[in-house]
Design an enzyme around this catalytic site. Structure first.
Site, PDB file in Angstrom:
ATOM      1  CE1 TYR A  44      -4.363   0.058  -0.312  1.00 12.42           C
ATOM      2  CE2 TYR A  44      -4.243  -1.802   1.199  1.00 12.42           C
ATOM      3  CZ  TYR A  44      -4.952  -1.042   0.284  1.00 12.42           C
ATOM      4  OH  TYR A  44      -6.238  -1.378  -0.035  1.00 12.42           O
ATOM      5  CD  GLU A  46      -3.861   4.152   1.274  1.00 10.48           C
ATOM      6  OE1 GLU A  46      -2.816   3.505   1.490  1.00 10.48           O
ATOM      7  OE2 GLU A  46      -5.010   3.774   1.572  1.00 10.48           O
ATOM      8  CG  ASP A 195      -9.687   9.591 -24.084  1.00 12.03           C
ATOM      9  OD1 ASP A 195      -8.685   8.873 -24.270  1.00 12.03           O
ATOM     10  OD2 ASP A 195     -10.736   9.165 -23.572  1.00 12.03           O
ATOM     11  CB  THR A 225      -6.144   3.105 -21.855  1.00 11.26           C
ATOM     12  OG1 THR A 225      -6.271   3.232 -23.274  1.00 11.26           O
ATOM     13  CG2 THR A 225      -7.473   3.396 -21.194  1.00 11.26           C
ATOM     14  CE  LYS A 228      -8.672   1.390 -25.652  1.00 10.53           C
ATOM     15  NZ  LYS A 228      -8.768   2.047 -24.343  1.00 10.53           N
ATOM     16  NE  ARG A 234      -7.909  -3.119 -19.634  1.00  4.00           N
ATOM     17  CZ  ARG A 234      -9.082  -3.709 -19.821  1.00  4.00           C
ATOM     18  NH1 ARG A 234      -9.139  -4.926 -20.297  1.00  4.00           N
ATOM     19  NH2 ARG A 234     -10.192  -3.090 -19.535  1.00  4.00           N
TER      20      ARG A 234
HETATM   21  N1  DSN Z   1     -13.411  -0.427 -24.619  1.00  2.67           N
HETATM   22  C1  DSN Z   1     -12.507   0.503 -25.230  1.00  2.67           C
HETATM   23  C2  DSN Z   1     -12.570   0.410 -26.702  1.00  2.67           C
HETATM   24  O1  DSN Z   1     -12.835  -0.667 -27.165  1.00  2.67           O
HETATM   25  O2  DSN Z   1     -12.354   1.383 -27.408  1.00  2.67           O
HETATM   26  C3  DSN Z   1     -12.665   1.865 -24.746  1.00  2.67           C
HETATM   27  O3  DSN Z   1     -13.166   1.899 -23.458  1.00  2.67           O
END
Ligand code: DSN
Length: 417
Positions: A44, A46, A195, A225, A228, A234
């Protein structure tokens, strides 16, 4: 072997033996995966480096500082931006921006869902709609298919005077110039959130315009994120111009979150080292070469679909291919039919879609994951052609055989026990 171990093996085998064309998925390096299950999981922490609420964080402090530094280096953002590496995923990262700088009732403008926007950008099902108002801009048909409608963007900004404008998409296939959109929003006095979840690997490798700029052509906030095209675990990163970093950090901790997931932070750090070339993915291909291959494969896949008469929403310039299905094709049935042939895709809304969200009018495909397994242009094109002809004829024998053979040739980086 217990049920969880059995299911894990079964899932590993499913991933290995299918062709994954989900545009938002990828296969990170084994080092990234092993860090998710490392000793960092047990701690942990914090607070932030140098100011923790638990003892024993000497290494955690160094880890978090290191990953912050690498995240800023990857996006060439060291002088004007800071970054919070504790956000857990993309949608929470966007919410942290809303709660840091918006007041209840403030207006947010984002791309509409059918045009390629994302649920977390305040769309009608978003719980954040309880707190904020929302309006949308859209796409219009151009020479290469549907493209962002800059006139609509300008008009909506004038009309609704948003406090925050979101530039970011989850099913849009064209490149765009962040500076152009940021300048328009800023000239109205609106804040900008970019984003870049889908395209962060493209931005990091210089294959897309960057929202990280010092002047009014840069976004105030950038979320991404990390799993990708960036090919990490993740998780997410939340960048902000320096003047907003205090507000962002306080909103995350203690505002809304407890202990950071240090295992995710370590795994993100590993992925960033691979992007920078300070460590390498098992295929030893430099990250920018990998992204170039992703882009070439997307074009080849799309060409194959088009050769078989499948309509495309707009010509791809990134890792996503968005097909528009004809009225006699139900996208849920097409998705299931392809899955039975070993091809994993997702159905998706398309511009001016009148169909239900459960069975919308399009099919989204992406090449980031299969390119990590070594997919080449020739096979990407054949795959596109066979997917196209199978959809048209409702016969999948050739596609099934092709996919069975191809999975054997593709690389697989994870050990099976
Ligand atoms: N689920 C993602 C996507 O497929 O683009 C975005 O949240």
């Amino acid at each position: 072997m217990n049920e969880i171990s059995r299911l894990t093996q079964q899932e590993l085998s499913r991933q290995r033996n299918t062709l994954n064309l989900i545009a938002s998925e990828n296969y990170p390096s084994p080092k990234v995966l092993s860090l998710l299950g490392s000793a960092w999981n047990n701690k942990y922490a914090e607070g932030y480096p140098g100011k923790r609420y638990y003892a024993g964080n000497v290494n955690a402090d160094m880890l978090e500082e290191f990953v912050i530094d690498k995240a800023l280096e990857v996006f060439n953002a060291k002088s004007e931006y800071g970054v919070n590496v504790q956000v857990l995923s993309g949608s929470p990262a966007n919410a942290m921006v809303y709660f840091s700088v918006l007041e209840p009732g403030d207006m947010v403008l984002s791309l509409d869902l059918g045009s390629g926007g994302h649920l977390s950008h305040l769309h009608s099902t978003s719980a954040y709609r309880k707190f904020f108002k929302h309006s949308t801009y859209t796409v219009k048909e151009g020479r290469s298919g549907y493209e962002l409608d800059i006139d609509d963007f300008k008009n909506k900004i004038e009309l609704v005077n948003p406090r925050l404008v979101i530039i970011g998409f989850s099913s849009y296939t064209r490149k765009y110039d962040f500076a152009e959109f940021c300048k328009i929003a800023h000239s109205n006095g609106s804040l900008v959130l970019a984003d870049i979840s889908h395209i962060s690997g493209l931005v990091a490798s210089g294959n897309h315009s960057s929202p990280f700029q010092a002047d009014d052509s840069g976004a105030d906030f950038v979320t991404t994120t990390t799993h990708k095209t960036l090919r990490g675990p993740r998780s997410a990163l939340l960048f902000a111009k320096n003047q907003y970093m205090d507000a962002i950090n306080k909103t995350i901790f203690p505002g809304t979150s407890g202990g950071p997931h240090l295992n995710q932070i370590a795994a993100v750090g590993q992925a960033l080292l691979e992007v920078l070339g300070e460590d390498s993915y098992p295929d030893k291909i430099a990250f920018n070469r990998y992204i170039e291959a992703v882009l070439n494969n997307a074009k080849a896949l799309e060409d194959g679909l088009v050769e078989e008469g499948i309509e495309i929403v707009s010509k791809t310039q990134n890792h996503i291919v968005l097909a528009k299905l004809s009225d006699n094709h139900n996208s849920l049935e097409v998705q299931d039919f392809l899955e039975k042939s070993g091809i994993i895709t997702n159905r998706n809304s398309v511009p001016n879609d009148n169909r239900s969200a459960w069975s919308p009018g399009g099919l989204r495909l992406g090449t980031a994951a299969l390119t990590s397994r070594g997919l080449n242009i020739e096979n990407a094109n054949t795959l596109g052609r066979l997917i196209g002809s199978s959809i048209k004829s409702n016969k999948a024998n050739k596609l099934r055989d092709f996919s069975k053979n191809l999975v054997k040739d593709l690389a697989w980086w994870y050990e099976e026990s």
